[in-house]
Design an enzyme around this catalytic site. Structure first.
Site, PDB file in Angstrom:
ATOM      1  N   GLY A  15       0.942  -1.292   0.031  1.00  0.00           N
ATOM      2  CA  GLY A  15       0.056   0.024   0.073  1.00  0.00           C
ATOM      3  C   GLY A  15       0.821   1.298  -0.055  1.00  0.00           C
ATOM      4  O   GLY A  15       0.454   2.226   0.365  1.00  0.00           O
ATOM      5  N   ASN A  17       1.457   2.837  -2.730  1.00  0.00           N
ATOM      6  CA  ASN A  17       0.953   4.184  -3.590  1.00  0.00           C
ATOM      7  C   ASN A  17      -0.150   4.633  -2.795  1.00  0.00           C
ATOM      8  O   ASN A  17      -0.606   5.849  -2.768  1.00  0.00           O
ATOM      9  CB  ASN A  17       0.621   3.368  -4.699  1.00  0.00           C
ATOM     10  CG  ASN A  17       1.634   3.274  -5.882  1.00  0.00           C
ATOM     11  OD1 ASN A  17       1.967   4.533  -6.375  1.00  0.00           O
ATOM     12  ND2 ASN A  17       2.219   2.286  -6.140  1.00  0.00           N
ATOM     13  N   MET A  92      -4.285  -7.096  -6.488  1.00  0.00           N
ATOM     14  CA  MET A  92      -3.820  -8.294  -7.256  1.00  0.00           C
ATOM     15  C   MET A  92      -4.982  -9.269  -7.668  1.00  0.00           C
ATOM     16  O   MET A  92      -4.841 -10.279  -7.424  1.00  0.00           O
ATOM     17  CB  MET A  92      -2.707  -9.019  -6.525  1.00  0.00           C
ATOM     18  CG  MET A  92      -1.515  -7.870  -6.014  1.00  0.00           C
ATOM     19  SD  MET A  92      -0.785  -7.243  -7.682  1.00  0.00           S
ATOM     20  CE  MET A  92       0.019  -8.692  -8.316  1.00  0.00           C
ATOM     21  N   ILE A  94      -7.812  -9.791 -10.943  1.00  0.00           N
ATOM     22  CA  ILE A  94      -8.379  -9.586 -12.218  1.00  0.00           C
ATOM     23  C   ILE A  94      -9.731  -9.245 -12.053  1.00  0.00           C
ATOM     24  O   ILE A  94     -10.643  -9.977 -11.170  1.00  0.00           O
ATOM     25  CB  ILE A  94      -8.296 -10.697 -13.162  1.00  0.00           C
ATOM     26  CG1 ILE A  94      -6.770 -11.410 -13.171  1.00  0.00           C
ATOM     27  CG2 ILE A  94      -8.814 -10.595 -14.392  1.00  0.00           C
ATOM     28  CD1 ILE A  94      -5.969 -10.960 -14.316  1.00  0.00           C
ATOM     29  N   LEU A  95     -10.308  -8.241 -12.433  1.00  0.00           N
ATOM     30  CA  LEU A  95     -11.630  -7.829 -12.286  1.00  0.00           C
ATOM     31  C   LEU A  95     -12.641  -8.407 -13.108  1.00  0.00           C
ATOM     32  O   LEU A  95     -12.331  -8.651 -14.545  1.00  0.00           O
ATOM     33  CB  LEU A  95     -11.902  -6.133 -12.333  1.00  0.00           C
ATOM     34  CG  LEU A  95     -10.879  -5.634 -11.255  1.00  0.00           C
ATOM     35  CD1 LEU A  95     -10.707  -4.058 -11.516  1.00  0.00           C
ATOM     36  CD2 LEU A  95     -11.563  -5.902  -9.942  1.00  0.00           C
ATOM     37  N   ASN A 109      -5.595   2.669 -12.684  1.00  0.00           N
ATOM     38  CA  ASN A 109      -4.648   2.033 -12.235  1.00  0.00           C
ATOM     39  C   ASN A 109      -3.102   2.315 -12.558  1.00  0.00           C
ATOM     40  O   ASN A 109      -3.113   3.348 -13.267  1.00  0.00           O
ATOM     41  CB  ASN A 109      -4.771   0.295 -12.927  1.00  0.00           C
ATOM     42  CG  ASN A 109      -3.800  -0.605 -12.320  1.00  0.00           C
ATOM     43  OD1 ASN A 109      -3.832  -0.724 -11.139  1.00  0.00           O
ATOM     44  ND2 ASN A 109      -3.266  -1.342 -13.287  1.00  0.00           N
ATOM     45  N   HIS A 111       0.780   1.088 -13.163  1.00  0.00           N
ATOM     46  CA  HIS A 111       1.266   0.055 -13.720  1.00  0.00           C
ATOM     47  C   HIS A 111       2.801   0.352 -14.046  1.00  0.00           C
ATOM     48  O   HIS A 111       3.010   1.223 -14.444  1.00  0.00           O
ATOM     49  CB  HIS A 111       0.761  -0.541 -14.918  1.00  0.00           C
ATOM     50  CG  HIS A 111       1.364  -1.930 -15.607  1.00  0.00           C
ATOM     51  ND1 HIS A 111       1.162  -3.079 -15.154  1.00  0.00           N
ATOM     52  CD2 HIS A 111       2.217  -1.785 -16.785  1.00  0.00           C
ATOM     53  CE1 HIS A 111       1.744  -3.619 -15.452  1.00  0.00           C
ATOM     54  NE2 HIS A 111       2.444  -3.339 -16.485  1.00  0.00           N
ATOM     55  N   SER A 138       2.923   3.979 -15.482  1.00  0.00           N
ATOM     56  CA  SER A 138       2.045   4.525 -16.440  1.00  0.00           C
ATOM     57  C   SER A 138       0.760   4.667 -15.368  1.00  0.00           C
ATOM     58  O   SER A 138       0.217   3.660 -14.600  1.00  0.00           O
ATOM     59  CB  SER A 138       1.495   3.854 -17.507  1.00  0.00           C
ATOM     60  OG  SER A 138       2.878   3.558 -18.165  1.00  0.00           O
ATOM     61  N   ASP A 147      -4.502  -4.232 -18.384  1.00  0.00           N
ATOM     62  CA  ASP A 147      -3.412  -2.975 -18.318  1.00  0.00           C
ATOM     63  C   ASP A 147      -3.598  -2.498 -20.063  1.00  0.00           C
ATOM     64  O   ASP A 147      -2.459  -2.113 -20.444  1.00  0.00           O
ATOM     65  CB  ASP A 147      -1.916  -3.745 -18.268  1.00  0.00           C
ATOM     66  CG  ASP A 147      -1.785  -4.074 -16.916  1.00  0.00           C
ATOM     67  OD1 ASP A 147      -2.220  -3.510 -15.902  1.00  0.00           O
ATOM     68  OD2 ASP A 147      -1.075  -4.772 -16.763  1.00  0.00           O
TER      69      ASP A 147
HETATM   70  C1  GRF Z   1       3.121  -0.962  -7.630  1.00  0.00           C
HETATM   71  O1  GRF Z   1       4.405  -1.276  -8.104  1.00  0.00           O
HETATM   72  C2  GRF Z   1       2.336  -0.646  -8.535  1.00  0.00           C
HETATM   73  O2  GRF Z   1       2.688  -0.155  -9.809  1.00  0.00           O
HETATM   74  C3  GRF Z   1       1.733  -2.216  -8.828  1.00  0.00           C
HETATM   75  O3  GRF Z   1       1.709  -2.646  -7.887  1.00  0.00           O
HETATM   76  C4  GRF Z   1       2.663  -2.085  -6.789  1.00  0.00           C
HETATM   77  C5  GRF Z   1       1.937  -1.710  -5.910  1.00  0.00           C
HETATM   78  O4  GRF Z   1       2.803  -1.373  -4.648  1.00  0.00           O
HETATM   79  N1  GRF Z   1       0.584  -2.279  -9.724  1.00  0.00           N
HETATM   80  P1  GRF Z   1       2.212  -0.663  -3.317  1.00  0.00           P
HETATM   81  O5  GRF Z   1       1.055  -1.559  -2.687  1.00  0.00           O
HETATM   82  O6  GRF Z   1       1.404   0.486  -3.965  1.00  0.00           O
HETATM   83  O7  GRF Z   1       3.372  -0.418  -2.630  1.00  0.00           O
END
Ligand code: GRF
Length: 321
Positions: A15, A17, A92, A94-95, A109, A111, A138, A147
């Protein structure tokens, strides 16, 4: 400041991000607030952080549930939170198509690659193995394909000669933490961006018969008729001549109609400098409440006033049906 956009973040793990978004949202001029952090992993470390930051959290494991059933549970929790946008941050899963459809244009999202390169997993090693000089991250809208949705923003990150997947990943993560909050901020305020507004006008103006776009003193304008003999029926103005707003200029029948419109709705209509005396009226497009059907009606009316007879006759006949 306008009301903040309400965001639900979905995570499965660390978490980081999510944390970047949460801290960005603490600034008073941030255009969004985080109303929920939800996870399919009840002990995801990110949930502990969100809870400590006094954000509502929700978790429901997916084990034993069909994809659709689990997505419905998450969807219901998001709706209950009042969120308007879903932001995936290391979610993580797939929706299901149904979930993606419900949040179309309202789900983002991040990526860790420069999409469209390296969709899916293992993006860092694939970039290194390919001998790329730059990698990156991105932010994109989520569509049914993994993606694959329209890219909203990207940051390039140089690949160093002795990078391995881990060292590259940790540098890209720094870039992600900068990119996600700013990309989300511009997305939720997109309807106030001049480019977005211009595109709305353009689509409606060019949908009228025999029209084309041409710059007039630096401002986009739309004409009806041939390239040589065509006449302008609308102009886009963006803070021109010291005016405070973004507006659309269309033709009225004259000064009387112009005055009546301004009297009736002075928040919406104004007399454009330089054009005002000839009966053109300006309609504000930056109030955040633009009625685009109303704008389309105005464009048609204005088009009708200058279009050659052979075109208006056809449209008058069509109007009778
Ligand atoms: C990040 O690398 C993001 O790009 C990918 O999953 C990872 C999530 O990391 N989609 P965090 O949980 O936000 O630390």
């Amino acid at each position: 400041m306008a009301e903040k956009a309400r965001i639900a973040i979905l995570i499965s793990g660390r978490g980081s991000n999510m944390a970047a978004l949460v801290y960005a949202a603490k600034s008073s001029d941030c255009p969004y607030e985080i109303v929920l952090v939800a996870s399919n992993v009840p002990d995801a470390p990110g949930l502990t952080l969100a809870h400590a930051e006094q954000i509502d959290i929700f978790a429901h494991p997916h084990k034993g549930l069909s994809r659709e059933a689990h997505d419905t549970i998450m969807h219901d929790a998001i709706v209950r939170s009042g969120a308007e946008y879903v932001v995936l941050a290391g979610y993580m899963r797939i929706l299901s198509d149904g979930f993606v459809r419900k949040w179309a244009d309202h789900m983002l999202n991040i990526h860790p690659s420069l999409l469209p390169k390296y969709k899916g997993l293992d993006t860092y090693q694939r970039a290194i193995d390919a001998g790329d000089k730059v990698a990156g991250c991105s932010v994109h809208l989520v569509t049914a394909e993994l993606d694959d949705g329209p890219v909203l923003a990207q940051t390039e990150v140089a690949i160093l000669p002795d990078d391995d997947a881990d060292s590259l990943a940790s540098r890209i993560l720094i870039a992600e933490h900068q990119l996600y909050p700013s990309a989300l901020a511009s997305y939720v305020t997109r309807e106030a961006h001049p480019d977005w507004i211009l595109e709305q006008v353009r689509q409606r103006a060019l949908a009228l018969e025999e029209t084309h776009e041409r710059l007039s003193f630096g401002s986009p304008g739309w004409r009806v008729g041939g390239e040589k003999t065509g006449k302008y029926f609308a102009y886009f103005t963006q803070r021109l001549h010291g005016e405070a707003s973004i507006g659309l200029l269309v033709k009225t029948t004259g000064i009387d109609e112009q005055t009546a419109l301004i009297d009736a709705d002075p928040d919406l209509y104004y007399a454009p400098k330089f054009y005002g005396k000839s009966g053109w009226i300006a309609i504000r497009l930056d109030t955040g409440q633009t009625d685009w059907d109303h704008i389309a009606d105005w464009l048609r009316k204005s088009w009708q006033m200058v279009a050659p007879r052979r075109l208006t006759r056809l449209s008058e006949i069509a109007d009778q049906f």
